[in-house]
Enzyme design. Structure first.
Site, PDB file in Angstrom:
ATOM      1  N   TYR A   1      -0.007   6.335  -3.093  1.00 29.61           N
ATOM      2  CA  TYR A   1      -1.340   6.084  -2.533  1.00 29.61           C
ATOM      3  C   TYR A   1      -1.352   4.766  -1.758  1.00 29.61           C
ATOM      4  O   TYR A   1      -1.832   4.705  -0.618  1.00 29.61           O
ATOM      5  CB  TYR A   1      -2.367   6.050  -3.664  1.00 29.61           C
ATOM      6  CG  TYR A   1      -3.761   5.653  -3.231  1.00 29.61           C
ATOM      7  CD1 TYR A   1      -4.617   6.570  -2.640  1.00 29.61           C
ATOM      8  CD2 TYR A   1      -4.228   4.348  -3.424  1.00 29.61           C
ATOM      9  CE1 TYR A   1      -5.899   6.209  -2.250  1.00 29.61           C
ATOM     10  CE2 TYR A   1      -5.508   3.974  -3.032  1.00 29.61           C
ATOM     11  CZ  TYR A   1      -6.337   4.908  -2.449  1.00 29.61           C
ATOM     12  OH  TYR A   1      -7.604   4.533  -2.066  1.00 29.61           O
TER      13      TYR A   1
ATOM     14  N   SER B   1      -7.760   0.450   1.455  1.00 31.24           N
ATOM     15  CA  SER B   1      -7.997   0.237   0.026  1.00 31.24           C
ATOM     16  C   SER B   1      -7.688  -1.193  -0.383  1.00 31.24           C
ATOM     17  O   SER B   1      -6.780  -1.828   0.170  1.00 31.24           O
ATOM     18  CB  SER B   1      -7.120   1.190  -0.793  1.00 31.24           C
ATOM     19  OG  SER B   1      -7.189   0.890  -2.172  1.00 31.24           O
TER      20      SER B   1
END
Length: 249
Positions: free
Chosen positions: A154, A141
């Protein structure tokens, strides 16, 4: 590029980025074992698969946090033949301040975003090692670059995947297996629904990027297909940012 005969395991295969990539992999000749827990998205993927490609799509509805269920699915897949590639894409993406997360919530995010990747890769490794060829692709990410609040579990999970990418690349290379990461930028998927001001967020994304359009699933599909190809056979342990020039390395 042909992927004819390649057996690919893809987690989160029916989601916002996975859906189109799965269709692209099928079109390139691959056989895709598409793992996703969302019944409606699985149905949409099946409906969108052209009839002449449907025999090579194997959708599996499974919760990646359910270790016994996931292991049972994987045992059945590898019993039928070795996997050539694993794409660890599935993730959950809650958003709230760090102190509001319980340890159980941290554990659940880690279970889906990291532990499932460990289980899938471990299941595929013997077959890849035996044939002297394999590809593992971990989807990380842009949030690893910083600048995003309220996503600490996350971000932690994606950092773990990046570390595993490098460790696995070092360990698996002697068997002809490459391991790379793809770090998507901001793509208009369900994950963006956590933002309370969609128009403002869209404007922020475009202002941050060098390329002034939103990314689409085909951009990720192209990167995945490259890493799956023979042309990428001498590339391992790397992270490719696909973010329109938001961050640069």
């Amino acid at each position: 590029m042909s992927l004819t005969g390649r057996r690919i395991l893809y987690t989160g295969a029916a989601g916002g980025l996975g859906h189109q990539t799965t269709l692209d992999l099928l079109a390139a000749g691959a056989e895709v074992f598409a793992l996703d827990r969302d019944h409606a998205k699985n149905a949409a993927l099946i409906a969108d698969t052209p009839a002449d490609l449907a025999a090579r799509l194997h959708p599996v509805e499974v919760d990646l946090a359910d270790r016994p269920a996931l292991q049972s699915v994987l045992d059945g897949i590898v019993a039928a033949g070795p996997l050539d590639a694993v794409i660890n894409n599935a993730a959950i993406y809650p958003s709230k301040p760090f102190e509001a997360y319980s340890l159980d919530e941290h554990a659940m995010i880690h279970a889906v975003n990291v532990e499932a990747a460990l289980i899938c890769t471990k299941a595929a490794l013997p077959g890849m090692r035996g044939q002297g060829w394999g590809r593992v692709i971990n989807i990380t990410s842009i949030t690893l670059s910083g600048g995003w609040e309220d996503l600490s579990p996350y971000v932690q999970s994606k950092g773990a995947l990046l570390g595993l990418t490098r460790a696995w690349a070092r360990e698996f290379g002697k068997w002809g297996i490459t391991v790379n990461a793809i770090a998507p930028g901001a793509f208009p998927t369900d994950a963006e629904k956590i933002h309370p001001d969609p128009e403002g967020y869209n404007a922020k994304v475009l202002a941050s990027q060098s390329i002034k359009r939103r990314g689409h699933a085909g951009d990720i599909a192209a990167a995945i297909k490259f890493f799956l190809s023979e042309d990428a056979g001498f590339i391992t342990g790397q992270s490719l940012a696909v973010n329109g020039g938001w961050t640069m390395q």
